[in-house]
Design a protein around this motif. Structure first.
Motif, PDB file in Angstrom:
ATOM      1  N   VAL A 251       0.847  -1.117  -0.108  1.00  0.00           N
ATOM      2  CA  VAL A 251      -0.058   0.009  -0.109  1.00  0.00           C
ATOM      3  C   VAL A 251       0.813   1.140   0.131  1.00  0.00           C
ATOM      4  CG1 VAL A 251      -1.916  -1.100   1.073  1.00  0.00           C
ATOM      5  CG2 VAL A 251      -0.384   0.384   2.395  1.00  0.00           C
ATOM      6  N   THR A 252       0.213   2.466  -0.512  1.00  0.00           N
ATOM      7  CA  THR A 252       0.851   3.563  -0.380  1.00  0.00           C
ATOM      8  C   THR A 252       0.268   4.375   0.913  1.00  0.00           C
ATOM      9  OG1 THR A 252       1.409   3.528  -2.737  1.00  0.00           O
ATOM     10  CG2 THR A 252       1.435   5.705  -1.689  1.00  0.00           C
ATOM     11  N   PHE A 253       1.278   5.096   1.610  1.00  0.00           N
ATOM     12  CA  PHE A 253       0.782   5.937   2.455  1.00  0.00           C
ATOM     13  C   PHE A 253       0.763   7.492   2.026  1.00  0.00           C
ATOM     14  CE2 PHE A 253       1.994   2.318   4.762  1.00  0.00           C
ATOM     15  CZ  PHE A 253       1.321   2.251   5.711  1.00  0.00           C
ATOM     16  N   LEU A 254      -0.341   7.931   2.266  1.00  0.00           N
ATOM     17  CA  LEU A 254      -0.590   9.697   1.761  1.00  0.00           C
ATOM     18  C   LEU A 254      -0.727  10.413   3.167  1.00  0.00           C
ATOM     19  CD1 LEU A 254      -2.310   9.957  -1.438  1.00  0.00           C
ATOM     20  CD2 LEU A 254       0.099   9.830  -1.005  1.00  0.00           C
ATOM     21  N   VAL A 255      -0.121  11.206   3.193  1.00  0.00           N
ATOM     22  CA  VAL A 255      -0.510  12.380   4.618  1.00  0.00           C
ATOM     23  C   VAL A 255      -1.031  13.690   3.869  1.00  0.00           C
ATOM     24  CG1 VAL A 255       0.322  13.473   6.401  1.00  0.00           C
ATOM     25  CG2 VAL A 255       0.950  11.436   6.077  1.00  0.00           C
ATOM     26  N   GLN A 256      -2.187  14.023   4.523  1.00  0.00           N
ATOM     27  CA  GLN A 256      -2.853  15.334   4.053  1.00  0.00           C
ATOM     28  C   GLN A 256      -2.992  16.231   5.168  1.00  0.00           C
ATOM     29  OE1 GLN A 256      -7.167  15.061   2.624  1.00  0.00           O
ATOM     30  NE2 GLN A 256      -6.433  16.374   0.738  1.00  0.00           N
ATOM     31  N   CYS A 257      -2.682  17.434   4.972  1.00  0.00           N
ATOM     32  CA  CYS A 257      -2.676  18.499   5.980  1.00  0.00           C
ATOM     33  C   CYS A 257      -4.329  18.851   5.992  1.00  0.00           C
ATOM     34  CB  CYS A 257      -1.841  19.543   5.929  1.00  0.00           C
ATOM     35  SG  CYS A 257      -2.186  20.917   7.025  1.00  0.00           S
ATOM     36  N   ARG A 258      -5.086  19.081   7.210  1.00  0.00           N
ATOM     37  CA  ARG A 258      -6.280  19.285   7.136  1.00  0.00           C
ATOM     38  C   ARG A 258      -6.507  20.883   7.350  1.00  0.00           C
ATOM     39  NH1 ARG A 258      -9.256  14.691   9.322  1.00  0.00           N
ATOM     40  NH2 ARG A 258      -7.748  13.466  10.498  1.00  0.00           N
ATOM     41  N   VAL A 259      -5.483  21.552   7.273  1.00  0.00           N
ATOM     42  CA  VAL A 259      -5.220  22.845   7.466  1.00  0.00           C
ATOM     43  C   VAL A 259      -4.899  23.648   6.186  1.00  0.00           C
ATOM     44  CG1 VAL A 259      -4.170  25.073   8.553  1.00  0.00           C
ATOM     45  CG2 VAL A 259      -4.654  23.023   9.769  1.00  0.00           C
ATOM     46  N   CYS A 260      -3.766  23.324   5.370  1.00  0.00           N
ATOM     47  CA  CYS A 260      -3.473  23.913   4.316  1.00  0.00           C
ATOM     48  C   CYS A 260      -3.747  22.960   3.101  1.00  0.00           C
ATOM     49  CB  CYS A 260      -2.126  24.319   4.248  1.00  0.00           C
ATOM     50  SG  CYS A 260      -0.715  22.978   4.295  1.00  0.00           S
ATOM     51  N   GLY A 261      -3.981  21.612   3.383  1.00  0.00           N
ATOM     52  CA  GLY A 261      -4.414  20.720   2.337  1.00  0.00           C
ATOM     53  C   GLY A 261      -3.370  20.142   1.307  1.00  0.00           C
ATOM     54  N   VAL A 262      -2.259  20.489   1.905  1.00  0.00           N
ATOM     55  CA  VAL A 262      -0.860  19.757   1.173  1.00  0.00           C
ATOM     56  C   VAL A 262      -0.768  18.252   1.554  1.00  0.00           C
ATOM     57  CG1 VAL A 262       1.377  19.327   1.797  1.00  0.00           C
ATOM     58  CG2 VAL A 262       0.775  21.674   0.776  1.00  0.00           C
ATOM     59  N   THR A 263      -0.742  17.517   0.275  1.00  0.00           N
ATOM     60  CA  THR A 263      -0.696  16.176   0.558  1.00  0.00           C
ATOM     61  C   THR A 263       0.839  15.615  -0.033  1.00  0.00           C
ATOM     62  OG1 THR A 263      -3.027  16.070  -0.088  1.00  0.00           O
ATOM     63  CG2 THR A 263      -1.834  14.032  -0.337  1.00  0.00           C
ATOM     64  N   ARG A 264       1.230  14.525   0.713  1.00  0.00           N
ATOM     65  CA  ARG A 264       2.481  14.052   0.315  1.00  0.00           C
ATOM     66  C   ARG A 264       2.317  12.528   0.690  1.00  0.00           C
ATOM     67  NH1 ARG A 264       4.509  18.706   2.553  1.00  0.00           N
ATOM     68  NH2 ARG A 264       5.435  19.937   1.190  1.00  0.00           N
ATOM     69  N   GLU A 265       3.372  11.920  -0.322  1.00  0.00           N
ATOM     70  CA  GLU A 265       3.385  10.456  -0.038  1.00  0.00           C
ATOM     71  C   GLU A 265       4.347  10.142   1.127  1.00  0.00           C
ATOM     72  OE1 GLU A 265       4.016   8.443  -3.728  1.00  0.00           O
ATOM     73  OE2 GLU A 265       4.660   6.443  -2.596  1.00  0.00           O
ATOM     74  N   VAL A 266       4.276   9.490   1.966  1.00  0.00           N
ATOM     75  CA  VAL A 266       5.057   9.279   3.074  1.00  0.00           C
ATOM     76  C   VAL A 266       5.816   7.694   3.032  1.00  0.00           C
ATOM     77  CG1 VAL A 266       4.720  10.844   4.568  1.00  0.00           C
ATOM     78  CG2 VAL A 266       3.469   8.646   4.712  1.00  0.00           C
ATOM     79  N   ASP A 267       6.716   7.523   3.473  1.00  0.00           N
ATOM     80  CA  ASP A 267       7.551   6.373   3.348  1.00  0.00           C
ATOM     81  C   ASP A 267       7.084   5.345   4.476  1.00  0.00           C
ATOM     82  OD1 ASP A 267       9.968   4.890   2.160  1.00  0.00           O
ATOM     83  OD2 ASP A 267       9.953   4.782   4.230  1.00  0.00           O
ATOM     84  N   ARG A 268       6.644   4.089   4.470  1.00  0.00           N
ATOM     85  CA  ARG A 268       6.493   3.158   5.817  1.00  0.00           C
ATOM     86  C   ARG A 268       7.369   3.321   6.527  1.00  0.00           C
ATOM     87  NH1 ARG A 268       3.822  -1.761   6.711  1.00  0.00           N
ATOM     88  NH2 ARG A 268       2.617  -1.689   4.885  1.00  0.00           N
ATOM     89  N   LYS A 269       8.701   3.107   6.226  1.00  0.00           N
ATOM     90  CA  LYS A 269       9.670   3.368   7.254  1.00  0.00           C
ATOM     91  C   LYS A 269       9.693   4.632   8.188  1.00  0.00           C
ATOM     92  CE  LYS A 269      13.060   0.374   5.087  1.00  0.00           C
ATOM     93  NZ  LYS A 269      13.916   0.630   3.742  1.00  0.00           N
ATOM     94  N   ALA A 270       9.566   5.691   7.364  1.00  0.00           N
ATOM     95  CA  ALA A 270       9.444   6.902   7.894  1.00  0.00           C
ATOM     96  C   ALA A 270       8.294   7.001   9.070  1.00  0.00           C
ATOM     97  CB  ALA A 270       9.288   8.156   7.087  1.00  0.00           C
TER      98      ALA A 270
END
Ligand SMILES: [Zn+2]
Length: 88
Positions: free
Chosen positions: A28-47
């Motif tokens: 699976v791919t992990f994405l993190v989205q900021c609820r304030v500014c809406g920026v979305t980034r893919e994050v690494d499982r290890k991170a």
């Protein structure tokens, strides 16, 4: 939702995650989205794993994520798959 022009299909439940990192499939791919500014980034499982000390509860990890754009700690952690693009 779209991420970098690709269609992302979250399989993660909405809201609180009672799930731990170690039971999530490795493809699976992990994405993190900021609820304030809406920026979305893919994050690494290890991170993500490095954010936690042991159990790796997603709800716990989510609370530790801070946005690299606006600095807010109000992230939505999602996981899922990118839809395959089909050309014909
Ligand atoms: Zn932000």
């Amino acid at each position: 939702m779209e991420y970098l022009g690709r269609k992302f299909i979250p399989t993660s439940p909405q809201g609180a995650h009672n799930t731990t990192l170690n039971i999530i499939p490795h493809d699976v791919t992990f994405l993190v989205q900021c609820r304030v500014c809406g920026v979305t980034r893919e994050v690494d499982r290890k991170a993500l794993g490095a954010k936690t000390n042991g159990a790796g509860e997603l709800a716990d990890i989510e609370q530790r994520l801070s946005c690299s754009s606006c600095g807010t700690k109000d992230a939505r952690l999602m996981y899922g798959y990118f839809a395959a693009s089909v050309s014909w």
